[in-house]
Design a protein around this motif. Structure first.
Motif, mmCIF file in Angstrom:
data_model
loop_
_atom_site.group_PDB
_atom_site.id
_atom_site.type_symbol
_atom_site.label_atom_id
_atom_site.label_comp_id
_atom_site.label_asym_id
_atom_site.label_seq_id
_atom_site.Cartn_x
_atom_site.Cartn_y
_atom_site.Cartn_z
ATOM 1 N N ILE A 303 18.341 54.624 -19.870
ATOM 2 C CA ILE A 303 16.882 54.561 -19.829
ATOM 3 C C ILE A 303 16.513 53.149 -19.411
ATOM 4 O O ILE A 303 17.021 52.175 -19.970
ATOM 5 C CB ILE A 303 16.272 54.885 -21.197
ATOM 6 N N SER A 304 15.545 53.013 -18.485
ATOM 7 C CA SER A 304 15.175 51.719 -17.931
ATOM 8 C C SER A 304 13.823 51.226 -18.438
ATOM 9 O O SER A 304 13.383 50.121 -18.071
ATOM 10 C CB SER A 304 15.133 51.784 -16.400
ATOM 11 N N VAL A 305 13.101 51.956 -19.317
ATOM 12 C CA VAL A 305 11.755 51.604 -19.787
ATOM 13 C C VAL A 305 11.721 51.729 -21.303
ATOM 14 O O VAL A 305 12.632 52.298 -21.931
ATOM 15 C CB VAL A 305 10.673 52.500 -19.164
ATOM 16 N N GLY A 312 4.034 52.900 -12.609
ATOM 17 C CA GLY A 312 3.326 53.463 -11.473
ATOM 18 C C GLY A 312 4.125 54.568 -10.798
ATOM 19 O O GLY A 312 5.288 54.813 -11.123
ATOM 20 N N THR A 313 3.500 55.205 -9.858
ATOM 21 C CA THR A 313 4.145 56.331 -9.146
ATOM 22 C C THR A 313 5.366 55.816 -8.387
ATOM 23 O O THR A 313 5.285 54.821 -7.663
ATOM 24 C CB THR A 313 3.158 56.997 -8.176
ATOM 25 N N GLY A 314 6.525 56.504 -8.605
ATOM 26 C CA GLY A 314 7.756 56.156 -7.900
ATOM 27 C C GLY A 314 8.554 55.049 -8.563
ATOM 28 O O GLY A 314 9.643 54.703 -8.066
ATOM 29 N N GLU A 315 8.122 54.476 -9.685
ATOM 30 C CA GLU A 315 8.853 53.413 -10.367
ATOM 31 C C GLU A 315 10.047 54.007 -11.117
ATOM 32 O O GLU A 315 9.945 55.060 -11.717
ATOM 33 C CB GLU A 315 7.929 52.701 -11.349
ATOM 34 N N VAL A 316 11.224 53.287 -11.059
ATOM 35 C CA VAL A 316 12.443 53.785 -11.709
ATOM 36 C C VAL A 316 12.305 53.666 -13.211
ATOM 37 O O VAL A 316 11.949 52.616 -13.734
ATOM 38 C CB VAL A 316 13.681 53.004 -11.232
#
Length: 357
Positions: A303-305, A312-316
């Protein structure tokens, strides 16, 4: 004056008559025979003035007889002609014959007077007969009248037949015109209805095309705001698919099979509300959008968050893995509108956002 000596009596021979010609069977009594009369001094009165010779009664009687027979013959001939020719009977006027006494009272000139009268009467009869023969034939006149009446009646019948035929023709023409008008009205109504239907269909088609174009435009705009969660994937399981591999008895999301470590991106801008282990879901990240819809990203390898983070849209936000109850590496995506526990079909939701998995 010396008396004339008596003349020897001559044997009387009756006149021969043609009974067949005049229709007599026997001589009539009034026609004789008579005694021959010889005048004597005692029987003849003195003659004064011019000497006259009295006519014998026998000759007078015979003249009268001949005259009567002629008249009767003329009358009989007229009757026979009428009977034979079928012409109407001719009226014959008989002359007034002088009596025998009047012949003796007059002179010899008077005695000769009846003969022209008889001749005139016979001429009248002959003229009447000729006139009857030369005049218009009654049968022909009657025939002409009958033919004229027949022709008149035939003409009237022909006129009536012509009038009836004309009336029938007019009636038939009127009926044909009415039928043609009715058919024309029906065709016009059908054509109008067809035109209206075609116009309505064209309008509906145009509206549908316009709506489709509007939807495509909307989706295109949304597509700029939304993104697919991963790349290089294969759809292996869809929403609602039945199977014993799932505890609920059916699949509750959409599986994107991809190699382990494949990047997972935020579908739309929002806030991370959960990030960590979730049992059978393995490592899971929950992204809550501005309208309250929750997106679950499950079975991640990393998990990166963190929770509370804005993305935002498209953020990994993580990577594809095989944690939890799985048979191979893949991303399990679920959509829960309003944060409700029961999710909807992610495929339909993504398509509604202009995305085609």
């Amino acid at each position: 004056m010396a008396s004339n000596p008596p003349v020897p009596e001559a044997t009387f021979i009756p006149a021969q008559r043609e009974t067949e010609t005049f229709g007599y069977v026997a001589p009539r009594a009034e026609e004789g025979p008579w005694e021959e009369w010889n005048p004597t001094e005692e029987s003849v009165a003195p003659v004064r003035g011019r000497h006259r010779v009295a006519k014998q009664r026998g000759g007078l009687a015979r003249s009268s007889t001949v005259l009567g027979v002629g008249v009767i013959a003329a009358v009989g001939a007229g009757g026979m002609a009428s009977a034979n020719t079928g012409k109407p009977p001719v009226s014959i006027s008989l002359p007034d014959l002088p009596s025998v006494g009047s012949l003796f009272e007059g002179g010899s000139a008077d005695a000769q007077a009846p003969e022209p009268t008889a001749a005139a009467a016979l001429s009248t009869v002959a003229a009447g007969s000729a006139e009857g023969e030369d005049g218009a034939d009654a049968g022909e006149v009657l025939r002409s009248r009958i033919m004229a009446q027949a022709e008149q009646q035939q003409g009237q019948a022909d006129s009536k037949a012509t009038a009836a035929a004309l009336a029938a023709s007019q009636k038939q023409a009127a009926a044909a015109a009415a039928q043609a008008e009715k058919e024309a009205a029906a065709k016009a109504a059908a054509a109008k209805e067809k035109a209206e239907a075609e116009a309505a269909a064209a309008k509906e088609k145009a509206e549908a095309e316009a709506a489709k174009a509007a939807e495509a435009k909307r989706l295109a705009e949304l597509a700029k705001q939304y993104a697919l969660p991963t790349s290089s994937y294969t759809i292996t399981s869809t929403f609602g698919q039945a199977g014993s591999m799932w505890s609920s008895g059916h699949h509750t999301g959409l599986d994107f099979a991809a190699p382990t470590g494949t990047l997972i991106k935020a579908v739309h801008s929002g806030t991370i509300t959960q990030a960590g282990w979730a049992g059978s879901y393995g490592y899971r990240t929950v992204l809550t959008l501005d309208d309250g819809t929750e997106l679950w990203f499950c079975h991640q390898s990393s998990i990166s968050v963190t929770a509370g983070q804005k993305v935002g849209t498209g953020e990994v936000i993580g990577r594809v893995g095989a944690t939890g109850n799985v048979t191979g590496p893949h991303l399990h995506l679920e959509v829960h509108p309003g944060g409700q526990p029961t999710g909807i079909d992610p495929m339909a939701w993504l398509r509604d956002k202009g995305l085609t998995p």
